[in-house]
Scaffold this active site. Sequence first.
Site, PDB file in Angstrom:
ATOM      1  N   GLU A 249      -9.969  -0.973  -0.782  1.00 39.01           N
ATOM      2  CA  GLU A 249      -9.080  -0.857   0.391  1.00 39.01           C
ATOM      3  C   GLU A 249      -8.081   0.241   0.065  1.00 39.01           C
ATOM      4  O   GLU A 249      -7.148   0.024  -0.707  1.00 39.01           O
ATOM      5  CB  GLU A 249      -8.349  -2.183   0.636  1.00 39.01           C
ATOM      6  N   CYS A 283      -0.437  -0.106   4.845  1.00 38.72           N
ATOM      7  CA  CYS A 283      -1.640   0.723   4.833  1.00 38.72           C
ATOM      8  C   CYS A 283      -2.100   1.035   6.245  1.00 38.72           C
ATOM      9  O   CYS A 283      -2.349   2.181   6.584  1.00 38.72           O
ATOM     10  CB  CYS A 283      -2.740   0.021   4.050  1.00 38.72           C
TER      11      CYS A 283
END
Length: 475
Positions: A249, A283
């Site tokens: 990720e 993010c």
Amino acid sequence: MTVETATFATAADLLDAVQPATGGREMLDPATGAVVGRAPEHTAADLEAAIAAARAAQPAWGALTHAERGAAMNSAADAIEANAEALAELLSREQGKPLNGPNARFEVGACSAWLRATASFELEPEVLFDDEGGRAELHYRPLGVVGAIGPWNWPMMIAVWQIAPSLRMGNTVVVKPSGNTPLSVLALAHVMNTALPADLLHVVAGRRDVGALLVEHPDIAKIMFTGSTGAGQKIIKDSADTVKRLTMELGGNDAGIVLPDVDAQAIAQDLFWGAFINTGQTCAALKRLYVHEDVYDDVCAALVEVARNVPMGVGLDENNVLGPLQNKSQYDIVANLVQAAKDSGARVLIGGDPDESAPGYFYPTTLVADIDNDNPLVAEEQFGPALPIIKYSNLDAVIEQANALDVGLGGSVWSADRDRAIEVASRIQSGTVWINKHGAVDPRMPFGGMKQSGFGLEFGVEGLKHLGAPQVINY
Ligand code: NAD
């Protein structure tokens, strides 16, 4: 299984439980510079011991049923809830995020919610065929010991995103938290371990070389990594010799596209929080906002109005909902990108003028208009409270701009016409596209990136499958 849930009175009690008796590295509150506590500096030998203990505990844990493992995970969630306020206070002090708003209390709440949801998903063996020729079933077996490496922006929640599916699938876990937020992760694991069977969950709070050792270790079956694309690239290389399974990720630079039919006032709050959640250190936050020329001035004005009224300050002050940048290097990244935007002639609508003499890594909420698409504030991941707003006139061209970067974590489309928005969404190259919101995650919804934002999925049944070894039984 009987479980005792210890209740800690304060964040200081949690600190006492996780700090070394003497020494350690002083962790400073990014809002004030005050000492929060001392983080242990675990060594390679500590890592070896943790991996060995996790490896020894795995077979018995893996032999339990999903229901039994789920029950233990729910007990860990109970323990988090019993200690939620102390955990939130420690998180706020070490990470900087305020207690209120979508911040520290919210993050601790997400930890227990994710554990419970992950415990509840059904994962039955899949019957691939069953006919006169025979039968084939697809099962998911435990992998072994999972290494979890996480960032400093949502240190507790992201640790749980990695831990919960690992445990649920019968693995044990060794976590390497970010060097910027080790105490938060140590405290969270300490609380969870008051409820979990021994040795399932370890935290090794060493420097980056400890992380590298974890990646290379032959007894680690898989790495769950959340962090920057650069570190991810290094981990992919370092894991090659042991052919490790990986979930990556990585960074993002999410685009939001506002179509000309929106009501600027109606979407301004959601646009703002899509970009500024966790003071932009998220993010999948909105990091580039493309607004059609017909509504450009209205959207800019509505966003400035929201931004003006959102209080930023020390996290423990109950009024604040935006905090400091977590560390000096992130502060410098944001400050330099905004300065570059100013130097290029872009128009600062609000912010952009940090008070360098004040304590803490506070960068004011900043909106930048009339900025070119190739400006570094647009093209690079700012990961802070500074949003560039780019004017467009042609939808095809703006979709091309949104897709031009080599990352693709999230994206969003804003429109009064849902079908039109879904059509635009289908053309955006990102792992998730939200409509009239940005960054909403849900334990039932798989999450992951396209392109260099990574690979592998987290959450939901798909996320569970990434923590299992697929095995076909055919007879
Ligand atoms: P980072 O990559 O600097 O560090 C992340 C973690 O990796 C830390 O624990 C660090 O110590 C460790 N690490 C770094 N190099 C390593 C190596 N070679 N071997 C083993 N471990 C290593 O990231 P950060 O600054 O902590 O976090 C911010 C970045 O993370 C942003 O780019 C953000 O977009 C990204 N992020 C992505 C997601 C997602 O779900 N895709 C979520 C949160 C943050």
